[in-house]
Scaffold this active site. Structure first.
Site, short mmCIF file in Angstrom:
data_model
loop_
_atom_site.label_atom_id
_atom_site.label_comp_id
_atom_site.label_asym_id
_atom_site.label_seq_id
_atom_site.Cartn_x
_atom_site.Cartn_y
_atom_site.Cartn_z
N CYS A 147 131.11 35.88 38.90
CA CYS A 147 132.10 36.05 37.81
C CYS A 147 131.38 36.56 36.56
O CYS A 147 131.87 37.45 35.87
CB CYS A 147 132.81 34.74 37.49
SG CYS A 147 134.13 34.32 38.65
N HIS A 195 131.32 32.95 45.66
CA HIS A 195 132.29 33.93 45.16
C HIS A 195 132.32 35.00 46.24
O HIS A 195 131.27 35.60 46.55
CB HIS A 195 131.84 34.48 43.80
CG HIS A 195 132.75 35.53 43.19
ND1 HIS A 195 133.25 35.43 41.90
CD2 HIS A 195 133.21 36.70 43.68
CE1 HIS A 195 133.99 36.50 41.64
NE2 HIS A 195 133.98 37.29 42.70
N ASP A 208 122.02 44.45 45.51
CA ASP A 208 121.54 43.08 45.74
C ASP A 208 120.13 42.95 45.16
O ASP A 208 119.31 43.86 45.27
CB ASP A 208 121.53 42.78 47.25
CG ASP A 208 121.42 41.29 47.53
OD1 ASP A 208 122.40 40.70 48.01
OD2 ASP A 208 120.35 40.71 47.25
N HIS A 237 132.05 37.85 48.64
CA HIS A 237 131.32 39.12 48.52
C HIS A 237 131.04 39.67 49.91
O HIS A 237 130.93 38.92 50.88
CB HIS A 237 130.01 38.95 47.74
CG HIS A 237 129.12 37.87 48.28
ND1 HIS A 237 129.32 36.54 48.01
CD2 HIS A 237 128.02 37.93 49.08
CE1 HIS A 237 128.39 35.81 48.62
NE2 HIS A 237 127.59 36.63 49.29
N CYS A 266 129.95 30.49 37.69
CA CYS A 266 129.90 31.33 38.89
C CYS A 266 129.14 32.60 38.53
O CYS A 266 129.55 33.38 37.66
CB CYS A 266 131.29 31.68 39.40
SG CYS A 266 131.24 32.93 40.71
N ASN A 277 129.19 36.38 54.53
CA ASN A 277 128.78 35.04 54.95
C ASN A 277 129.77 34.04 54.38
O ASN A 277 130.13 34.11 53.21
CB ASN A 277 127.37 34.74 54.43
CG ASN A 277 126.33 35.68 55.02
OD1 ASN A 277 126.44 36.07 56.18
ND2 ASN A 277 125.34 36.07 54.22
N HIS A 279 137.93 35.56 40.93
CA HIS A 279 137.15 34.53 41.63
C HIS A 279 137.92 34.03 42.85
O HIS A 279 138.98 33.41 42.73
CB HIS A 279 136.81 33.35 40.72
CG HIS A 279 135.97 32.32 41.44
ND1 HIS A 279 134.61 32.41 41.54
CD2 HIS A 279 136.32 31.23 42.16
CE1 HIS A 279 134.14 31.42 42.28
NE2 HIS A 279 135.17 30.68 42.66
N HIS A 307 128.36 42.12 51.92
CA HIS A 307 127.08 42.84 51.92
C HIS A 307 127.30 44.16 52.67
O HIS A 307 127.76 44.15 53.81
CB HIS A 307 126.01 42.06 52.69
CG HIS A 307 125.69 40.71 52.13
ND1 HIS A 307 124.54 40.46 51.41
CD2 HIS A 307 126.34 39.52 52.20
CE1 HIS A 307 124.50 39.18 51.07
NE2 HIS A 307 125.58 38.58 51.54
N THR A 337 125.44 31.54 50.11
CA THR A 337 124.73 30.89 48.99
C THR A 337 125.47 31.05 47.67
O THR A 337 125.33 30.22 46.79
CB THR A 337 123.29 31.42 48.84
OG1 THR A 337 123.34 32.84 48.62
CG2 THR A 337 122.47 31.14 50.09
P1 AMP Z 1 125.07 35.08 50.41
O1 AMP Z 1 123.81 34.38 50.84
O2 AMP Z 1 125.81 35.77 51.49
O3 AMP Z 1 125.94 34.15 49.59
O4 AMP Z 1 124.60 36.27 49.48
C1 AMP Z 1 124.30 36.14 48.13
C2 AMP Z 1 123.52 37.37 47.76
O5 AMP Z 1 123.54 37.50 46.36
C3 AMP Z 1 122.05 37.34 48.19
O6 AMP Z 1 121.77 38.46 49.02
C4 AMP Z 1 121.29 37.41 46.87
O7 AMP Z 1 120.12 38.20 46.95
C5 AMP Z 1 122.32 38.06 45.94
N1 AMP Z 1 122.19 37.75 44.53
C6 AMP Z 1 122.09 36.53 43.96
N2 AMP Z 1 122.05 36.66 42.62
C7 AMP Z 1 122.14 37.99 42.35
C8 AMP Z 1 122.16 38.77 41.16
N3 AMP Z 1 122.07 38.20 39.96
N4 AMP Z 1 122.25 40.12 41.26
C9 AMP Z 1 122.33 40.71 42.48
N5 AMP Z 1 122.34 40.02 43.64
C10 AMP Z 1 122.23 38.69 43.57
ZN ZN Z 2 133.29 33.73 40.70
#
Ligand code: AMP
Ligand code: ZN
Length: 113
Positions: A7, A97, A30, A99, A4, A86, A46, A101, A94
């Site tokens: 994580c 885990h 982000d 989160h 993950c 989301n 997690h 925004h 995507t």
């Molecule tokens: P979601 O599509 O809502 O699951 O958002 C996932 C977010 O994580 C996206 O906006 C990505 O740009 C962001 N993301 C993915 N990998 C990383 C990372 N290593 N560091 C910072 N943001 C990330």
């Molecule tokens: Zn996680």
């Protein structure tokens, strides 16, 4: 949880640009910002998504929402902001885990895409 990415970020196995951290939460920028300010706020624990939250997580999530207002102030979002989580396939999640925004410093549109 193994494999993950968030994580791994929470455990500092993958670097991130940290805005705020405490024992339960991490807030970092982000990688692909969709607004002049775009940070992610995650529980270090997690939890796959809002769908996976249980009663046991109530204090953790309450604390996260309380902290969100403080982080918004820290980032200078006096004029408002948007908080988005989301969830699942239709929500276009995507990273599995939980989160949130936090987006700001531009006028948002509605309805979201
Ligand atoms: P979601 O599509 O809502 O699951 O958002 C996932 C977010 O994580 C996206 O906006 C990505 O740009 C962001 N993301 C993915 N990998 C990383 C990372 N290593 N560091 C910072 N943001 C990330
Ligand atoms: Zn996680």
């Amino acid at each position: 949880m193994a494999d993950c990415i968030f994580c791994k970020i929470a455990q500092k196995e993958i670097p991130s640009s940290v805005v705020y951290e405490d024992e339960n939460l991490l807030c970092f920028h982000d990688l692909e910002p969709q607004a002049p300010v775009h940070v992610l706020i995650i529980p270090k624990k997690h939890i796959a998504s809002l769908d996976a939250v249980t009663q046991e997580d109530a204090a953790l999530l309450g604390g996260l929402l309380l902290k969100t207002g403080e982080i918004a102030k820290l980032l200078g979002l006096e004029n408002g902001y948007r908080l988005v989580s989301n969830c699942g396939e239709d929500g276009l999640q995507t990273v599995r885990h939980l989160h949130f925004h936090l987006l700001g410093k531009r006028k948002m549109t509605w309805p979201p895409g």
